[in-house]
Design an enzyme around this catalytic site. Sequence first.
Site, PDB file in Angstrom:
ATOM      1  N   GLY A   1      15.209  -6.190  -6.065  1.00 45.60           N
ATOM      2  CA  GLY A   1      13.879  -5.626  -5.808  1.00 45.60           C
ATOM      3  C   GLY A   1      13.745  -4.222  -6.358  1.00 45.60           C
ATOM      4  O   GLY A   1      14.574  -3.765  -7.146  1.00 45.60           O
ATOM      5  N   ASN A   2      12.670  -3.549  -5.960  1.00 42.63           N
ATOM      6  CA  ASN A   2      12.469  -2.160  -6.377  1.00 42.63           C
ATOM      7  C   ASN A   2      11.950  -1.361  -5.193  1.00 42.63           C
ATOM      8  O   ASN A   2      11.668  -1.914  -4.138  1.00 42.63           O
ATOM      9  CB  ASN A   2      11.547  -2.082  -7.593  1.00 42.63           C
ATOM     10  CG  ASN A   2      10.172  -2.637  -7.281  1.00 42.63           C
ATOM     11  OD1 ASN A   2       9.435  -2.064  -6.500  1.00 42.63           O
ATOM     12  ND2 ASN A   2       9.848  -3.779  -7.878  1.00 42.63           N
ATOM     13  N   ARG A   3      11.809  -0.036  -5.386  1.00 45.82           N
ATOM     14  CA  ARG A   3      11.523   0.835  -4.239  1.00 45.82           C
ATOM     15  C   ARG A   3      10.031   1.087  -4.012  1.00 45.82           C
ATOM     16  O   ARG A   3       9.671   1.978  -3.260  1.00 45.82           O
ATOM     17  CB  ARG A   3      12.286   2.146  -4.412  1.00 45.82           C
ATOM     18  CG  ARG A   3      13.786   1.936  -4.299  1.00 45.82           C
ATOM     19  CD  ARG A   3      14.580   3.204  -4.557  1.00 45.82           C
ATOM     20  NE  ARG A   3      14.071   4.342  -3.842  1.00 45.82           N
ATOM     21  CZ  ARG A   3      13.657   5.461  -4.424  1.00 45.82           C
ATOM     22  NH1 ARG A   3      13.692   5.590  -5.718  1.00 45.82           N
ATOM     23  NH2 ARG A   3      13.215   6.447  -3.693  1.00 45.82           N
ATOM     24  N   SER A   4       9.168   0.299  -4.619  1.00 44.79           N
ATOM     25  CA  SER A   4       7.739   0.513  -4.403  1.00 44.79           C
ATOM     26  C   SER A   4       7.374   0.226  -2.937  1.00 44.79           C
ATOM     27  O   SER A   4       7.761  -0.794  -2.381  1.00 44.79           O
ATOM     28  CB  SER A   4       6.940  -0.423  -5.314  1.00 44.79           C
ATOM     29  OG  SER A   4       5.580  -0.342  -4.973  1.00 44.79           O
TER      30      SER A   4
ATOM     31  N   ALA B   1       4.649  -2.929  -8.580  1.00 41.33           N
ATOM     32  CA  ALA B   1       5.831  -2.769  -9.427  1.00 41.33           C
ATOM     33  C   ALA B   1       6.455  -4.155  -9.569  1.00 41.33           C
ATOM     34  O   ALA B   1       6.892  -4.755  -8.582  1.00 41.33           O
ATOM     35  CB  ALA B   1       6.805  -1.797  -8.792  1.00 41.33           C
TER      36      ALA B   1
END
Length: 392
Positions: free
Chosen positions: A201-204, A268
């Site tokens: 995943g990502n930190r959005s 994102a």
Amino acid sequence: MNVVVGITGGIAAYKAVNVVRALVLAGHDVHVVATENALKFVGRPTLEAISRNIVHSDLYEGVAEVRHVAIGQAADLIIVAPATANTIAKIAGGFADDLLGNTILASTAPLVIAPAMHTEMWHNPATVHNIEVVRSRGVTVVGPASGQLTGTDAGLGRMSEPDDIVAAALGVLAPKDLAGKRILITAGGTREPLDPVRYIGNRSSGRQGIALALAAVARGAEVTLIAANLEVAVPESVAVVRVGSTLELAEATTEAAATADAIIMAAAVADYRPETIAQTKIKKESQGDVLDLRLVKNPDILRSLGEQRRDGQVIIGFAAETEPDADALLDLGRAKVLRKGSDYLVINRVGWTEGFVSESNTVVVLNLAGDTVVEASGTKLSVADRILDLLA
Ligand code: CTP
């Protein structure tokens, strides 16, 4: 804008501190009028520090300045949060036995109230009648929400979340320049599952996308928010479609895009996903010291939306970049806007401490020709409004 926040004597008064804080961060001059009972729940120094102004509570202070009417006359907007059953009854009856009552009666500014009380009190015919009365006079009622109440009970009557109250209150004064327009907004970050318990995943956090949705609703738009794994709650006023992975986002977005007048891709999106998803938890015994992951490319949603756009549809993309040099950042943006074929690209510098996790944002918006059309910095809600100005 001069905003008066009236705080009355309910336990939710402690949450009103965050209403004051959000308004101050959004650049407003906030004056707190607290009832004596409110000050039993939350301290004057807290409210003065957060509002950056003196807190008013006593009807017989500042008599020489005719304060009992001056505060209301100067207000552009009055928010009462929490509004207890007693305060709502007093507003309905036009009572002026304390400073807040005088302030409200002396003002012609829009009035927004956020009721907070136990479920039985909210459903009591007296309260139901008083709410009808204030609504018929143009008062905006935000909430109450459902959830845990002060004691062990839960139900309808909880004060709405501070951000929802602020968004609804500022929305009352917002220009309705997007009325009747259908806007599709994506928010959050996609997650690509590896197995039933893990993902890439990502930190959005989704905060900027939610702010765009709130600001668009306030300006009269019909908004669909497609949300991928948000870290924060979505206010009740926004219709949400929840998705997880990029393929799910692609499907939901393509469907909603068919009827949208504008699309804002703030999500994102993972560029790659695992080639296979294990159906049971990947065990290290079967992997050894190194685990190889094979990833395959995801579809570029923004790019295909551009290729399939309806006549007159406006598309705004976001670019998350870590480039520290301002000129090089713009060059990356110019190349990306051409590659994506969107009408505008919002360049958002992100990093360990910038962008994603923060409550504020700094953006530069480029048009398809690569010219800077907006430079905005501030709360995510104020940045959202600057971006929406492009659509209006
Ligand atoms: N985007 C998309 N589909 C993808 C990847 C990104 O629709 N598979 C969208 C994002 O929602 C955003 C824009 O494209 O509006 C730019 O995303 P960004 O991650 O900055 O760019 P990438 O296309 O991933 O390019 P790069 O990884 O080279 O920076």
